[in-house]
Design a protein around this motif. Structure first.
Motif, PDB file in Angstrom:
ATOM      1  N   GLU A   1       0.842  -1.198   0.000  1.00  0.00           N
ATOM      2  CA  GLU A   1       0.000   0.000   0.000  1.00  0.00           C
ATOM      3  C   GLU A   1       0.873   1.243   0.000  1.00  0.00           C
ATOM      4  O   GLU A   1       0.648   2.168  -0.766  1.00  0.00           O
TER       5      GLU A   1
ATOM      6  N   ASN B   1       1.480   3.979  -3.293  1.00  0.00           N
ATOM      7  CA  ASN B   1       1.162   5.405  -3.189  1.00  0.00           C
ATOM      8  C   ASN B   1       2.392   6.287  -3.370  1.00  0.00           C
ATOM      9  O   ASN B   1       2.283   7.419  -3.824  1.00  0.00           O
TER      10      ASN B   1
ATOM     11  N   PRO C   1      -1.076  -2.260  -5.026  1.00  0.00           N
ATOM     12  CA  PRO C   1      -1.579  -2.245  -3.650  1.00  0.00           C
ATOM     13  C   PRO C   1      -2.026  -3.635  -3.212  1.00  0.00           C
ATOM     14  O   PRO C   1      -2.131  -4.554  -4.025  1.00  0.00           O
ATOM     15  N   ASP C   2      -2.306  -3.758  -1.930  1.00  0.00           N
ATOM     16  CA  ASP C   2      -2.805  -5.019  -1.365  1.00  0.00           C
ATOM     17  C   ASP C   2      -4.261  -5.219  -1.775  1.00  0.00           C
ATOM     18  O   ASP C   2      -5.184  -4.972  -1.006  1.00  0.00           O
TER      19      ASP C   2
ATOM     20  N   LYS D   1      -5.262  -6.445   5.743  1.00  0.00           N
ATOM     21  CA  LYS D   1      -5.102  -5.977   4.359  1.00  0.00           C
ATOM     22  C   LYS D   1      -4.080  -6.795   3.560  1.00  0.00           C
ATOM     23  O   LYS D   1      -4.030  -6.692   2.349  1.00  0.00           O
TER      24      LYS D   1
END
Length: 105
Positions: free
Chosen positions: A16, A20, A52-53, A86
């Motif tokens: 994550e 980003n 991302p996850d 997550k």
């Protein structure tokens, strides 16, 4: 005598944070350095991606590299394997495995 063609290794980082802000990733440079030093330049490691996850994002990244025209000889995933809610890499990858090799995972 010419050198054999390089094998293609794809590096997929599941994070994550790094998805980003890619500047936070330390995995890709580390894996590239390891391939260069340990595999004597036999692998092309230019194909990298940070996702991302997310189960579908992880699966898409893998299948693009295993089933596409420019398939990879080796796919390395890193990250998303913790015990936080997550972290879903194992759940994303398991259905994609056609032949399990216990002990190698």
């Amino acid at each position: 005598m010419s050198e054999p063609p390089k094998l293609r290794a794809s590096i997929i980082v599941i994070s994550e944070t790094a998805s980003n802000d890619p500047s936070t990733d330390k995995c890709i440079p580390g894996l590239r350095e390891t391939f260069e030093s340990e595999a004597s330049g036999r692998f092309d490691t230019s194909d990298t991606v940070i996702v991302p996850d997310d189960v579908l994002e992880i699966q898409r990244a893998i299948t693009e590299r295993t089933d596409g025209e420019q398939y990879a000889n080796l796919v390395i995933t890193s990250g998303g394997t913790g015990f936080a809610r997550k972290d879903v890499t194992p759940e994303a990858v398991t259905p994609l495995i056609q032949k399990h090799a216990p002990g190698l995972v």
